[in-house]
Write a protein that holds these residues in place. Structure first.
Motif, PDB file in Angstrom:
ATOM      1  N   ARG A   1       0.795  -1.234   0.067  1.00  0.00           N
ATOM      2  CA  ARG A   1       0.102  -0.079   0.040  1.00  0.00           C
ATOM      3  C   ARG A   1       0.777   1.381   0.064  1.00  0.00           C
ATOM      4  O   ARG A   1       0.602   2.215  -0.831  1.00  0.00           O
ATOM      5  CB  ARG A   1      -0.928  -0.029   1.076  1.00  0.00           C
ATOM      6  CG  ARG A   1      -2.009  -0.806   1.217  1.00  0.00           C
ATOM      7  CD  ARG A   1      -3.245  -0.718   2.096  1.00  0.00           C
ATOM      8  NE  ARG A   1      -2.728  -0.887   3.632  1.00  0.00           N
ATOM      9  CZ  ARG A   1      -2.711  -1.891   4.158  1.00  0.00           C
ATOM     10  NH1 ARG A   1      -3.105  -3.082   3.562  1.00  0.00           N
ATOM     11  NH2 ARG A   1      -2.062  -2.004   5.425  1.00  0.00           N
ATOM     12  N   LYS A   2       1.954   1.282   0.840  1.00  0.00           N
ATOM     13  CA  LYS A   2       2.857   2.421   0.906  1.00  0.00           C
ATOM     14  C   LYS A   2       3.456   2.656  -0.453  1.00  0.00           C
ATOM     15  O   LYS A   2       3.612   3.609  -0.752  1.00  0.00           O
ATOM     16  CB  LYS A   2       3.959   2.296   2.062  1.00  0.00           C
ATOM     17  CG  LYS A   2       4.517   3.415   2.374  1.00  0.00           C
ATOM     18  CD  LYS A   2       5.314   3.126   3.546  1.00  0.00           C
ATOM     19  CE  LYS A   2       6.283   4.735   3.795  1.00  0.00           C
ATOM     20  NZ  LYS A   2       6.815   4.523   5.210  1.00  0.00           N
TER      21      LYS A   2
ATOM     22  N   CYS B   1       2.560   1.698  -3.633  1.00  0.00           N
ATOM     23  CA  CYS B   1       1.682   1.900  -4.608  1.00  0.00           C
ATOM     24  C   CYS B   1       1.062   3.413  -4.342  1.00  0.00           C
ATOM     25  O   CYS B   1       0.893   4.145  -5.137  1.00  0.00           O
ATOM     26  CB  CYS B   1       0.415   1.126  -4.461  1.00  0.00           C
ATOM     27  SG  CYS B   1       0.714  -0.669  -4.935  1.00  0.00           S
ATOM     28  N   GLN B   2       0.988   4.012  -3.116  1.00  0.00           N
ATOM     29  CA  GLN B   2       0.902   5.385  -2.717  1.00  0.00           C
ATOM     30  C   GLN B   2       2.013   6.202  -3.404  1.00  0.00           C
ATOM     31  O   GLN B   2       1.597   6.976  -4.076  1.00  0.00           O
ATOM     32  CB  GLN B   2       0.552   5.573  -1.420  1.00  0.00           C
ATOM     33  CG  GLN B   2      -0.140   6.955  -1.140  1.00  0.00           C
ATOM     34  CD  GLN B   2      -0.271   6.892   0.290  1.00  0.00           C
ATOM     35  OE1 GLN B   2       0.220   6.372   1.186  1.00  0.00           O
ATOM     36  NE2 GLN B   2      -1.185   7.830   0.858  1.00  0.00           N
TER      37      GLN B   2
ATOM     38  N   TYR C   1       1.624   6.313  -7.395  1.00  0.00           N
ATOM     39  CA  TYR C   1       0.455   6.520  -7.835  1.00  0.00           C
ATOM     40  C   TYR C   1       0.278   7.783  -8.984  1.00  0.00           C
ATOM     41  O   TYR C   1      -0.342   7.290  -9.904  1.00  0.00           O
ATOM     42  CB  TYR C   1      -0.533   6.897  -6.963  1.00  0.00           C
ATOM     43  CG  TYR C   1      -2.041   7.429  -7.314  1.00  0.00           C
ATOM     44  CD1 TYR C   1      -2.746   6.313  -7.849  1.00  0.00           C
ATOM     45  CD2 TYR C   1      -2.584   8.653  -7.344  1.00  0.00           C
ATOM     46  CE1 TYR C   1      -4.085   6.533  -8.365  1.00  0.00           C
ATOM     47  CE2 TYR C   1      -3.733   9.009  -7.890  1.00  0.00           C
ATOM     48  CZ  TYR C   1      -4.383   8.245  -8.287  1.00  0.00           C
ATOM     49  OH  TYR C   1      -5.625   8.314  -8.676  1.00  0.00           O
ATOM     50  N   LYS C   2       1.005   8.662  -8.663  1.00  0.00           N
ATOM     51  CA  LYS C   2       1.341   9.507  -9.670  1.00  0.00           C
ATOM     52  C   LYS C   2       2.033   9.328 -10.933  1.00  0.00           C
ATOM     53  O   LYS C   2       1.458   9.610 -12.062  1.00  0.00           O
ATOM     54  CB  LYS C   2       1.860  10.959  -9.011  1.00  0.00           C
ATOM     55  CG  LYS C   2       0.982  11.759  -8.135  1.00  0.00           C
ATOM     56  CD  LYS C   2       1.653  12.804  -7.672  1.00  0.00           C
ATOM     57  CE  LYS C   2       0.741  13.900  -6.683  1.00  0.00           C
ATOM     58  NZ  LYS C   2       1.234  14.996  -6.101  1.00  0.00           N
TER      59      LYS C   2
ATOM     60  N   CYS D   1      -3.149  -0.136  -9.661  1.00  0.00           N
ATOM     61  CA  CYS D   1      -4.478   0.232 -10.073  1.00  0.00           C
ATOM     62  C   CYS D   1      -5.357  -0.283  -9.012  1.00  0.00           C
ATOM     63  O   CYS D   1      -6.362   0.329  -8.511  1.00  0.00           O
ATOM     64  CB  CYS D   1      -4.742  -0.092 -11.358  1.00  0.00           C
ATOM     65  SG  CYS D   1      -4.221   1.009 -12.638  1.00  0.00           S
TER      66      CYS D   1
ATOM     67  N   ALA E   1      -5.030   1.264  -5.686  1.00  0.00           N
ATOM     68  CA  ALA E   1      -5.590   2.723  -5.611  1.00  0.00           C
ATOM     69  C   ALA E   1      -7.146   2.400  -5.512  1.00  0.00           C
ATOM     70  O   ALA E   1      -7.697   3.311  -4.926  1.00  0.00           O
ATOM     71  CB  ALA E   1      -5.162   3.261  -7.156  1.00  0.00           C
TER      72      ALA E   1
ATOM     73  N   GLU F   1      -8.125   1.530  -2.003  1.00  0.00           N
ATOM     74  CA  GLU F   1      -7.881   2.545  -1.087  1.00  0.00           C
ATOM     75  C   GLU F   1      -8.566   3.603  -1.574  1.00  0.00           C
ATOM     76  O   GLU F   1      -8.744   4.770  -0.841  1.00  0.00           O
ATOM     77  CB  GLU F   1      -6.571   2.856  -0.881  1.00  0.00           C
ATOM     78  CG  GLU F   1      -5.799   1.577  -0.441  1.00  0.00           C
ATOM     79  CD  GLU F   1      -5.908   1.162   0.787  1.00  0.00           C
ATOM     80  OE1 GLU F   1      -6.337   2.187   1.696  1.00  0.00           O
ATOM     81  OE2 GLU F   1      -5.944  -0.055   1.332  1.00  0.00           O
ATOM     82  N   ASN F   2      -9.497   3.846  -2.350  1.00  0.00           N
ATOM     83  CA  ASN F   2     -10.154   5.009  -3.234  1.00  0.00           C
ATOM     84  C   ASN F   2      -9.492   6.098  -3.272  1.00  0.00           C
ATOM     85  O   ASN F   2      -9.488   7.333  -3.037  1.00  0.00           O
ATOM     86  CB  ASN F   2     -11.231   5.363  -1.837  1.00  0.00           C
ATOM     87  CG  ASN F   2     -12.361   4.293  -1.750  1.00  0.00           C
ATOM     88  OD1 ASN F   2     -12.686   3.534  -2.803  1.00  0.00           O
ATOM     89  ND2 ASN F   2     -12.735   4.004  -0.400  1.00  0.00           N
ATOM     90  N   TRP F   3      -8.270   5.822  -3.843  1.00  0.00           N
ATOM     91  CA  TRP F   3      -7.325   7.017  -4.493  1.00  0.00           C
ATOM     92  C   TRP F   3      -8.050   7.459  -5.522  1.00  0.00           C
ATOM     93  O   TRP F   3      -7.888   8.611  -5.901  1.00  0.00           O
ATOM     94  CB  TRP F   3      -5.817   6.595  -4.362  1.00  0.00           C
ATOM     95  CG  TRP F   3      -5.547   6.062  -3.198  1.00  0.00           C
ATOM     96  CD1 TRP F   3      -5.795   6.490  -2.005  1.00  0.00           C
ATOM     97  CD2 TRP F   3      -4.246   5.188  -2.968  1.00  0.00           C
ATOM     98  NE1 TRP F   3      -5.038   5.651  -0.925  1.00  0.00           N
ATOM     99  CE2 TRP F   3      -4.057   5.026  -1.597  1.00  0.00           C
ATOM    100  CE3 TRP F   3      -3.330   4.533  -4.082  1.00  0.00           C
ATOM    101  CZ2 TRP F   3      -2.983   4.143  -1.265  1.00  0.00           C
ATOM    102  CZ3 TRP F   3      -2.377   3.623  -3.520  1.00  0.00           C
ATOM    103  CH2 TRP F   3      -2.320   3.408  -2.307  1.00  0.00           C
ATOM    104  N   ILE F   4      -8.580   6.575  -6.419  1.00  0.00           N
ATOM    105  CA  ILE F   4      -9.385   6.896  -7.773  1.00  0.00           C
ATOM    106  C   ILE F   4     -10.408   7.759  -7.443  1.00  0.00           C
ATOM    107  O   ILE F   4     -11.304   7.084  -7.100  1.00  0.00           O
ATOM    108  CB  ILE F   4      -9.165   5.876  -8.759  1.00  0.00           C
ATOM    109  CG1 ILE F   4      -7.887   5.144  -8.875  1.00  0.00           C
ATOM    110  CG2 ILE F   4      -9.827   6.103 -10.042  1.00  0.00           C
ATOM    111  CD1 ILE F   4      -8.026   3.927  -9.599  1.00  0.00           C
TER     112      ILE F   4
END
Length: 372
Positions: A188-189, A191-192, A195-196, A363, A366, A369-372
Motif C-alpha cells: 500500500r505504501k 503503491c501510494q 500512484y502519480k 491500480c 488505488a 484504497e479509494n485513491w481514484i
C-alpha cells in the motif's frame, strides 16, 4: 393447533442457521495463566511504550485472526472421529517439545549454561558406533518431518531438538505476520508513492489513443479533398498527418520506457519497504515473543489440553512448526532443458508483460484504497 402449524409448509421461511465462530479470548480457559494480562494494551504500553505496543498488538491480533478463522471451519466431528490417536500424540509431542524452550531459559542449555552455539546450526556428530535400527521413536519421526529428513537421535542431543522446534515455530509465526500484515502494508505504501507516475502513464496512453483517432480522421479528410481544394490546405493536412503518425510511434516508446521505470521502482521500493518494516517489527517484538508471548501461549494450550478446541488449535498451528525446510538440491538448477525460442510460438499464447502486471497492481490498490 399453533399458528405456526396452520401455515402451509411451502410458505414457511427456513430457519437461518447461525454458524459458530470461535473466538480465542472468549472460548478458552485462561485460569492460572497470564495470557490476557501480557497481551493487553495496558501491559504492553506500560512495559514497551505506545509505539512498540501497537506493533506487538498487531502481531497478536494477526495470530488470533488466523486461529479464530481456521478453527471456526473445523467441525467437532473432525476431532472426534477423523483425527487419529497417533496424530493427536504427534501434536501433543510438538507442544511438549516446544515447552522445553522459551522464557528466560531460551538461551540456556540443558545444564543451565549460556548456549553459545546458534540454534539453527547442526550439532557435530558424536563419535558413536551406529547399530542397525529396527524402528524409529515418535520423536525421531516428528523431527524427520520437521527439521531434517535424515535426522538420527544418536547424532543430535536434546538441546538441538528443543531449540530447532522452538526456532521453527517462532519463525513460522513471524512469517505468517510478514505475509498477512507487513507485505500488504508495504504494498500500500509503495503503491501510494507510485500512484502519480502510474497516472502519468495512463495519461500518455489516453493521449496515444487520441492521436490514433486524430491521425485516422486527418487521413480521411485528406483523401476526401477534391482537386478544386486549395493546395495549401492539402500541404497543411499532409504535414499534420505526418506529425500525428510520428507521435503514434514516439508515444508507445515513451510509454514502454515509463512502464519499465515504474516496474523497476516498484520492485526496488517493495523490497526496501518490506525489509524496513520487518526490521522494525523484529526490533520491537522479537524479545517479547521469545520471553513473554510464546511461554504464555503454551500455558494456555496446556490449560485447555484435551478439549475439542485444543485439538483444533493444534491442528491449525501445526504448519507453523514446519517453517524451516530443507533447501532444494543446488545441482537441480543445472538440469535445465534449453529450448529454441522459435519453437512452439504458434502453440503457446504470449505471456503477459510483467510491467503491465505492476501497473495493474497499483491500480488495484488505488481502487481499493479509494485513491481514484
Amino acid at each position: 393447533m399453533s399458528a405456526e402449524a396452520r401455515v402451509p409448509h411451502a410458505t414457511r421461511k427456513p430457519r437461518k442457521q447461525v454458524r459458530y465462530k470461535f473466538q480465542f479470548t472468549r472460548d478458552l480457559r485462561f485460569q492460572d495463566t497470564n495470557y490476557k494480562t501480557v497481551t493487553s494494551m495496558e501491559y504492553l504500553s506500560t512495559n514497551y511504550g505506545q509505539r512498540t505496543a501497537r506493533i506487538i498488538h498487531s502481531f497478536i491480533s494477526c495470530i488470533h485472526r488466523k486461529i479464530n478463522h481456521d478453527v471456526s471451519k473445523i467441525s467437532d466431528n473432525v476431532v472426534l472421529k477423523l483425527i487419529r490417536p497417533m496424530d493427536k500424540l504427534k501434536l501433543f509431542l510438538l507442544l511438549v517439545t516446544l515447552s522445553q524452550r522459551g522464557g528466560p531459559d531460551y538461551w540456556l542449555d540443558k545444564h543451565g549454561k549460556p548456549n553459545s552455539s546458534d540454534y539453527e546450526e547442526e550439532v557435530e556428530p558424536k563419535n558413536i558406533k551406529k547399530e542397525p535400527k529396527l524402528f524409529c521413536t515418535l520423536l525421531e519421526n516428528v523431527m524427520r518431518e520437521n527439521i531434517k529428513k535424515n535426522f538420527d537421535e544418536t547424532l543430535y542431543d536434546e538441546n538441538y531438538v528443543y531449540s530447532s522446534i522452538w526456532a521453527n515455530f517462532m519463525e513460522g509465526l513471524i512469517n505468517h505476520y510478514l505475509e498477512r500484515v507487513i507485505i500488504p502494508k508495504s504494498e500500500r505504501k509503495v503503491c501510494q508513492q507510485l500512484y502519480k507516475p502510474m497516472m502519468k502513464i495512463i495519461s500518455l496512453y489516453n493521449e496515444y489513443n487520441d492521436l490514433i483517432e486524430k491521425s485516422e480522421n486527418s487521413g480521411f479528410m485528406l483523401d476526401s479533398k477534391s482537386s478544386s481544394d486549395n493546395d495549401n490546405v492539402e500541404v497543411k493536412l499532409a504535414n499534420a498527418q505526418k506529425l500525428l503518425w510520428k507521435a503514434r510511434q514516439d508515444i508507445p516508446k515513451t510509454i514502454s520506457k515509463e512502464l519499465t521505470l515504474l516496474s523497476e521502482m516498484y520492485s526496488t521500493l517493495s523490497v526496501e519497504e518490506q525489509d524496513y518494516q520487518l526490521d522494525q517489527f523484529v526490533c520491537c517484538a522479537e524479545e517479547y515473543i521469545e520471553l513473554v508471548y510464546l511461554p504464555s501461549l503454551i500455558d494456555v494450550l496446556f490449560a485447555n489440553c484435551g478439549s475439542v478446541d485444543f485439538w483444533k488449535i493444534m491442528f491449525v498451528l501445526e504448519p507453523f512448526f514446519y517453517y524451516i525446510e530443507d533447501l532444494p538440491d543446488e545441482s537441480s538448477s543445472l538440469d535445465i532443458e534449453v529450448i529454441d525460442p522459435e519453437d512452439g510460438l504458434d502453440k503457446e499464447p504470449r505471456k503477459p508483460d510483467p510491467r503491465v502486471a505492476t501497473l495493474e497492481k497499483i491500480c488495484e490498490v488505488a481502487a481499493k484504497e479509494n485513491w481514484i
